[in-house]
Design a protein around this motif. Structure first.
Motif, mmCIF file in Angstrom:
data_model
loop_
_atom_site.group_PDB
_atom_site.id
_atom_site.type_symbol
_atom_site.label_atom_id
_atom_site.label_comp_id
_atom_site.label_asym_id
_atom_site.label_seq_id
_atom_site.Cartn_x
_atom_site.Cartn_y
_atom_site.Cartn_z
ATOM 1 N N LEU A 46 -41.502 -21.918 34.534
ATOM 2 C CA LEU A 46 -41.513 -20.454 34.667
ATOM 3 C C LEU A 46 -41.234 -20.038 36.110
ATOM 4 O O LEU A 46 -40.457 -19.130 36.367
ATOM 5 N N ARG A 47 -41.885 -20.748 37.051
ATOM 6 C CA ARG A 47 -41.710 -20.387 38.460
ATOM 7 C C ARG A 47 -40.301 -20.717 38.943
ATOM 8 O O ARG A 47 -39.662 -19.930 39.606
ATOM 9 N N ARG A 48 -39.817 -21.922 38.538
ATOM 10 C CA ARG A 48 -38.503 -22.368 39.007
ATOM 11 C C ARG A 48 -37.359 -21.489 38.515
ATOM 12 O O ARG A 48 -36.380 -21.289 39.218
ATOM 13 N N VAL A 49 -37.503 -20.954 37.297
ATOM 14 C CA VAL A 49 -36.405 -20.154 36.761
ATOM 15 C C VAL A 49 -36.205 -18.894 37.625
ATOM 16 O O VAL A 49 -35.087 -18.444 37.842
ATOM 17 N N ARG A 54 -29.843 -17.595 39.549
ATOM 18 C CA ARG A 54 -29.316 -16.295 39.974
ATOM 19 C C ARG A 54 -28.066 -16.009 39.171
ATOM 20 O O ARG A 54 -27.729 -16.764 38.275
ATOM 21 N N PHE A 55 -27.402 -14.930 39.490
ATOM 22 C CA PHE A 55 -26.215 -14.582 38.731
ATOM 23 C C PHE A 55 -24.961 -14.986 39.491
ATOM 24 O O PHE A 55 -24.881 -14.814 40.704
ATOM 25 N N CYS A 56 -24.003 -15.563 38.747
ATOM 26 C CA CYS A 56 -22.719 -15.980 39.308
ATOM 27 C C CYS A 56 -22.051 -14.778 39.976
ATOM 28 O O CYS A 56 -22.000 -13.691 39.389
ATOM 29 N N THR A 57 -21.548 -14.957 41.181
ATOM 30 C CA THR A 57 -20.961 -13.838 41.915
ATOM 31 C C THR A 57 -19.597 -13.433 41.347
ATOM 32 O O THR A 57 -19.077 -12.383 41.691
ATOM 33 N N THR A 58 -19.022 -14.280 40.476
ATOM 34 C CA THR A 58 -17.733 -13.948 39.869
ATOM 35 C C THR A 58 -17.895 -13.308 38.499
ATOM 36 O O THR A 58 -17.361 -12.235 38.241
ATOM 37 N N CYS A 59 -18.660 -13.976 37.613
ATOM 38 C CA CYS A 59 -18.704 -13.519 36.210
ATOM 39 C C CYS A 59 -20.070 -12.994 35.778
ATOM 40 O O CYS A 59 -20.206 -12.465 34.693
ATOM 41 N N ALA A 63 -26.512 -18.837 36.987
ATOM 42 C CA ALA A 63 -25.984 -19.928 37.796
ATOM 43 C C ALA A 63 -27.074 -20.447 38.717
ATOM 44 O O ALA A 63 -28.055 -19.747 38.984
ATOM 45 N N GLU A 64 -26.902 -21.690 39.191
ATOM 46 C CA GLU A 64 -27.840 -22.209 40.188
ATOM 47 C C GLU A 64 -27.166 -22.353 41.543
ATOM 48 O O GLU A 64 -27.742 -22.868 42.484
#
Ligand SMILES: [Zn+2]
Length: 197
Positions: A46-49, A54-59, A63-64
């Motif tokens: 839960l903490r790691r997620v 985060r969100f991909c800067t392209t699509c 993403a990690e």
């Protein structure tokens, strides 16, 4: 109903989508009787997620790193772009194995009743991507329900004047449903049989 920590856990679980009061209570008591190692693993996940994803800067897929796995894949074509509502729809389409292009995740669908308009979705970012002239076909894979159809219609009106072919997944998907609930074969067929709009 209960006091202290167990009630706090029931309250938090009850705020999750699809978890009613009875399920919240059942999960809370399961956690209470579970092996401490298992509970620690759940807490860590839960903490790691929240820390790592985060969100991909392209699509805007999850993403990690700066870009998601699909955007980093050199073997995929940039000429076909598939628009979906949520990252889970990317997973559903990837499972069909039918698609080798790129994605754009809108972050939802147009829903006037909930106050979600085009400006609340990543439509401006989509138009910017299309503006580079690389994309030849835009596949509208929004959900087969009222909001998804409204979003697809809106996008088709915006994109067609740009000279890009716009297609929509074929019928056969359960109407009123969510893309993620379609089985791989049905979704794969809908992909193959997509039609121009
Ligand atoms: Zn991406």
């Amino acid at each position: 109903m209960y006091e202290g920590a167990i009630q706090d856990l029931i309250d938090e679980l009850g705020r999750l989508p699809g978890v009613g009061p009875k399920s919240a209570q059942r999960i809370a008591f399961h956690v209470l009787s579970a092996d401490p190692t298992d509970v620690t693993r759940l807490a860590t996940a839960l903490r790691r997620v929240k820390e790592l994803v985060r969100f991909c800067t392209t699509c805007y897929n999850v993403a990690e790193s700066e870009q998601c796995r699909v955007c980093r894949d050199q073997r995929r074509t940039d000429e076909v772009l598939c628009v979906v509502e949520e990252p889970k729809d990317v997973v559903a389409i990837e499972r069909t194995g039918e698609f080798r292009g790129r994605y754009h995740v809108l972050g939802g669908a147009i829903n006037p009743l909930e106050g979600i308009g085009p400006d609340n979705l990543r439509i401006r970012e989509l138009l910017a991507r299309l503006g580079t002239g690389t994309v030849r076909e835009l596949i509208l894979a929004t959900d087969p329900n009222t909001e998804g159809e409204a979003t697809a219609t809106y996008l088709a009106l915006m994109v067609k004047p740009m000279g890009i072919a716009v297609t929509r997944l074929a019928s056969g998907l359960p109407v009123g449903g969510d893309l993620e609930y379609a089985d791989e074969i049905t979704l794969g067929r809908a992909f193959e049989g997509r039609r121009a709009v």
